[in-house]
Design an enzyme around this catalytic site. Sequence first.
Site, PDB file in Angstrom:
ATOM      1  N   ILE A  94     -30.549  39.402 -36.346  1.00 41.19           N
ATOM      2  CA  ILE A  94     -30.529  39.903 -34.704  1.00 41.19           C
ATOM      3  C   ILE A  94     -29.730  38.791 -34.078  1.00 41.19           C
ATOM      4  O   ILE A  94     -29.628  37.673 -34.365  1.00 41.19           O
ATOM      5  CB  ILE A  94     -32.155  39.493 -34.282  1.00 41.19           C
ATOM      6  CG1 ILE A  94     -32.259  39.507 -32.814  1.00 41.19           C
ATOM      7  CG2 ILE A  94     -32.662  38.009 -34.853  1.00 41.19           C
ATOM      8  CD1 ILE A  94     -33.580  39.440 -32.195  1.00 41.19           C
ATOM      9  N   VAL A  96     -27.494  38.122 -30.236  1.00 39.94           N
ATOM     10  CA  VAL A  96     -27.551  38.289 -28.641  1.00 39.94           C
ATOM     11  C   VAL A  96     -26.164  37.462 -28.361  1.00 39.94           C
ATOM     12  O   VAL A  96     -26.184  36.083 -28.476  1.00 39.94           O
ATOM     13  CB  VAL A  96     -28.507  38.020 -27.933  1.00 39.94           C
ATOM     14  CG1 VAL A  96     -28.332  38.358 -26.265  1.00 39.94           C
ATOM     15  CG2 VAL A  96     -29.756  38.867 -28.087  1.00 39.94           C
ATOM     16  N   GLY A 102     -31.593  33.962 -23.249  1.00 45.95           N
ATOM     17  CA  GLY A 102     -32.440  33.557 -22.224  1.00 45.95           C
ATOM     18  C   GLY A 102     -32.746  34.394 -21.169  1.00 45.95           C
ATOM     19  O   GLY A 102     -33.623  34.406 -20.319  1.00 45.95           O
ATOM     20  N   GLY A 104     -34.566  37.533 -22.360  1.00 45.26           N
ATOM     21  CA  GLY A 104     -35.553  38.301 -23.137  1.00 45.26           C
ATOM     22  C   GLY A 104     -34.840  39.310 -23.917  1.00 45.26           C
ATOM     23  O   GLY A 104     -35.747  40.163 -24.488  1.00 45.26           O
ATOM     24  N   GLY A 106     -33.193  39.238 -26.899  1.00 44.18           N
ATOM     25  CA  GLY A 106     -33.697  39.098 -28.497  1.00 44.18           C
ATOM     26  C   GLY A 106     -35.185  39.478 -28.596  1.00 44.18           C
ATOM     27  O   GLY A 106     -35.511  40.020 -29.475  1.00 44.18           O
ATOM     28  N   SER A 107     -36.052  38.970 -27.648  1.00 42.27           N
ATOM     29  CA  SER A 107     -37.542  39.351 -27.727  1.00 42.27           C
ATOM     30  C   SER A 107     -37.482  40.766 -27.696  1.00 42.27           C
ATOM     31  O   SER A 107     -38.516  41.574 -28.366  1.00 42.27           O
ATOM     32  CB  SER A 107     -38.212  38.870 -26.647  1.00 42.27           C
ATOM     33  OG  SER A 107     -38.231  37.336 -26.709  1.00 42.27           O
ATOM     34  N   ASN A 133     -31.464  26.238 -36.980  1.00 38.40           N
ATOM     35  CA  ASN A 133     -31.658  27.217 -35.901  1.00 38.40           C
ATOM     36  C   ASN A 133     -33.039  27.090 -35.210  1.00 38.40           C
ATOM     37  O   ASN A 133     -33.756  28.005 -35.343  1.00 38.40           O
ATOM     38  CB  ASN A 133     -31.027  28.588 -36.217  1.00 38.40           C
ATOM     39  CG  ASN A 133     -30.775  29.594 -34.901  1.00 38.40           C
ATOM     40  OD1 ASN A 133     -31.192  29.123 -33.900  1.00 38.40           O
ATOM     41  ND2 ASN A 133     -30.280  30.572 -35.403  1.00 38.40           N
ATOM     42  N   TYR A 140     -39.487  32.989 -32.607  1.00 41.82           N
ATOM     43  CA  TYR A 140     -40.080  33.650 -33.614  1.00 41.82           C
ATOM     44  C   TYR A 140     -41.670  32.983 -33.685  1.00 41.82           C
ATOM     45  O   TYR A 140     -42.440  34.018 -33.623  1.00 41.82           O
ATOM     46  CB  TYR A 140     -39.359  33.629 -35.044  1.00 41.82           C
ATOM     47  CG  TYR A 140     -38.121  34.167 -35.013  1.00 41.82           C
ATOM     48  CD1 TYR A 140     -37.554  34.961 -34.162  1.00 41.82           C
ATOM     49  CD2 TYR A 140     -37.317  33.440 -36.100  1.00 41.82           C
ATOM     50  CE1 TYR A 140     -36.332  35.467 -34.296  1.00 41.82           C
ATOM     51  CE2 TYR A 140     -35.827  33.854 -36.125  1.00 41.82           C
ATOM     52  CZ  TYR A 140     -35.375  34.737 -35.280  1.00 41.82           C
ATOM     53  OH  TYR A 140     -34.204  35.267 -35.261  1.00 41.82           O
ATOM     54  N   GLU A 152     -46.570  28.501 -46.778  1.00 41.80           N
ATOM     55  CA  GLU A 152     -46.844  28.886 -48.311  1.00 41.80           C
ATOM     56  C   GLU A 152     -45.702  28.254 -49.389  1.00 41.80           C
ATOM     57  O   GLU A 152     -45.779  28.435 -50.313  1.00 41.80           O
ATOM     58  CB  GLU A 152     -46.942  30.338 -48.349  1.00 41.80           C
ATOM     59  CG  GLU A 152     -48.126  31.019 -47.584  1.00 41.80           C
ATOM     60  CD  GLU A 152     -48.020  32.631 -47.848  1.00 41.80           C
ATOM     61  OE1 GLU A 152     -47.356  33.178 -48.799  1.00 41.80           O
ATOM     62  OE2 GLU A 152     -48.646  33.096 -46.885  1.00 41.80           O
TER      63      GLU A 152
END
Length: 170
Positions: A94, A96, A102, A104, A106-107, A133, A140, A152
């Site tokens: 992903i 941008v 900033g 939105g 990527g979201s 990163n 995320y 985990e």
Amino acid sequence: MASVLIREAKEGDCGNILRLIRELAEYEKLSDQVKISEEALRADGFGENPFYHCLVAEILPAPGEPQGPCVVGYGLYCFIYSTWKGRNIYLEDIYVKPEYRGQGIGSKIIKKVAEVALDKGCSQLRLAVLDWNKGAMDLYKALGAQDLTEAEGWHCFRFEGEAMRELAGK
């Protein structure tokens, strides 16, 4: 103000996708590892049985603006299978462009991949991020992702090149 469209990539987008892949690799300080070509992207993503799928983020100019649409981001994904959970989707990349972050975008790409996953009956959306990163990790987590290394203790491994040939006995 221009609007953003998240859409499925078309074969004609491969040049823009490759440009963005190279920008991402430069951002990740791994430019020397990019070996893919525009032709390979076309063959692997737009044949009868594609190896990957891709969304692009396209800025649509406001009415009357002279420039045309501009691809400023992408999300490249494929389907994988979990023996515990069944169908999964893996978001390989992903990205941008920095000047559009900033806002939105990527979201929106991640949310669209989640829509695809649910439409295909997937139980998980998986991705990996470099440990430095922090901006991506924060995004995320804010969107509800769980860090499996923290939770985990999972570590990712890969075989490639000579190690893979040796493993396969070739």
